[in-house]
Write a protein that holds these residues in place. Sequence first.
Motif, mmCIF file in Angstrom:
data_model
loop_
_atom_site.group_PDB
_atom_site.id
_atom_site.type_symbol
_atom_site.label_atom_id
_atom_site.label_comp_id
_atom_site.label_asym_id
_atom_site.label_seq_id
_atom_site.Cartn_x
_atom_site.Cartn_y
_atom_site.Cartn_z
ATOM 1 N N UNK A 34 0.837 -1.184 0.000
ATOM 2 C CA UNK A 34 0.000 0.000 0.000
ATOM 3 C C UNK A 34 0.879 1.242 0.000
ATOM 4 N N UNK A 35 0.373 2.306 -0.577
ATOM 5 C CA UNK A 35 1.162 3.539 -0.625
ATOM 6 C C UNK A 35 0.246 4.753 -0.637
ATOM 7 N N UNK A 36 0.798 5.839 -0.166
ATOM 8 C CA UNK A 36 0.156 7.146 -0.271
ATOM 9 C C UNK A 36 0.974 7.992 -1.237
ATOM 10 N N UNK A 38 0.790 11.959 -3.435
ATOM 11 C CA UNK A 38 0.144 13.267 -3.429
ATOM 12 C C UNK A 38 0.465 13.996 -4.731
ATOM 13 N N UNK A 39 -0.443 14.902 -5.064
ATOM 14 C CA UNK A 39 -0.254 15.704 -6.264
ATOM 15 C C UNK A 39 -0.690 17.134 -5.976
ATOM 16 N N UNK A 40 0.284 18.034 -6.056
ATOM 17 C CA UNK A 40 0.009 19.453 -5.881
ATOM 18 C C UNK A 40 -0.305 20.067 -7.244
ATOM 19 N N UNK A 41 -1.004 21.188 -7.267
ATOM 20 C CA UNK A 41 -1.335 21.829 -8.549
ATOM 21 C C UNK A 41 -0.092 22.114 -9.380
ATOM 22 N N UNK A 42 -0.139 21.697 -10.642
ATOM 23 C CA UNK A 42 0.965 21.948 -11.541
ATOM 24 C C UNK A 42 2.168 21.048 -11.365
ATOM 25 N N UNK A 43 2.037 20.070 -10.475
ATOM 26 C CA UNK A 43 3.162 19.161 -10.222
ATOM 27 C C UNK A 43 2.754 17.725 -10.514
ATOM 28 N N UNK A 44 3.772 16.883 -10.664
ATOM 29 C CA UNK A 44 3.513 15.469 -10.896
ATOM 30 C C UNK A 44 3.148 14.779 -9.578
ATOM 31 N N UNK A 45 2.429 13.684 -9.724
ATOM 32 C CA UNK A 45 2.097 12.893 -8.549
ATOM 33 C C UNK A 45 3.380 12.260 -8.009
ATOM 34 N N UNK A 46 3.538 12.295 -6.682
ATOM 35 C CA UNK A 46 4.754 11.753 -6.072
ATOM 36 C C UNK A 46 4.391 10.821 -4.921
ATOM 37 N N UNK A 47 5.240 9.826 -4.721
ATOM 38 C CA UNK A 47 5.045 8.906 -3.620
ATOM 39 C C UNK A 47 5.430 9.595 -2.317
ATOM 40 N N UNK A 48 4.591 9.452 -1.323
ATOM 41 C CA UNK A 48 4.833 10.041 -0.018
ATOM 42 C C UNK A 48 5.304 8.986 0.980
ATOM 43 N N UNK A 49 4.596 7.865 0.993
ATOM 44 C CA UNK A 49 4.927 6.791 1.937
ATOM 45 C C UNK A 49 4.399 5.486 1.388
ATOM 46 N N UNK A 68 3.685 9.163 9.111
ATOM 47 C CA UNK A 68 3.783 7.744 9.446
ATOM 48 C C UNK A 68 2.671 6.984 8.755
ATOM 49 N N UNK A 69 3.052 5.927 8.037
ATOM 50 C CA UNK A 69 2.061 5.059 7.397
ATOM 51 C C UNK A 69 1.879 3.824 8.260
ATOM 52 N N UNK A 70 0.631 3.394 8.384
ATOM 53 C CA UNK A 70 0.361 2.198 9.188
ATOM 54 C C UNK A 70 -0.869 1.500 8.635
ATOM 55 N N UNK A 71 -1.050 0.256 9.060
ATOM 56 C CA UNK A 71 -2.183 -0.541 8.599
ATOM 57 C C UNK A 71 -2.998 -1.048 9.783
ATOM 58 N N UNK A 72 -4.262 -1.270 9.511
ATOM 59 C CA UNK A 72 -5.123 -2.021 10.426
ATOM 60 C C UNK A 72 -5.746 -3.138 9.604
#
Length: 116
Positions: A34-36, A38-49, A68-72
């Motif tokens: 799993x991953x998060x 993000x994409x800011x206006x005018x920018x490419x989507x980037x992996x955060x975590x 912090x990324x976590x799962x349940x």
Amino acid sequence: QVQIVESGGGLVQEGGSLRLSCVASGIRMSIHPMAWYRQAPGKEREMVAENLIGGTTNYADTVKGRFTISRDGNRNTVFLQMNALKPEDTAVYYCKLTTRAGTPYWGQGTQVTVSS
């Protein structure tokens, strides 16, 4: 049918915190990376975590020590705890599940806005 739904975004002041949630249906999340992103206006989507099978986590340098990324597994949910937020964290945040075959499933995104 696989469905990914994010929630928890909103408007927060600089230095504040938010916790994003991502719920999967139609698929068992616990056996897939799993991953998060993000994409800011005018920018490419980037992996955060990302949270890989076996527990390995990786973070973008820009969020290390703050996010912090976590799962349940019981709730088929993955979280992104975001602390010490900065205006440059403002973006639409997306959750991504990748199957063993390499098929990606994305959510619709949740907006995070950090005011200075």
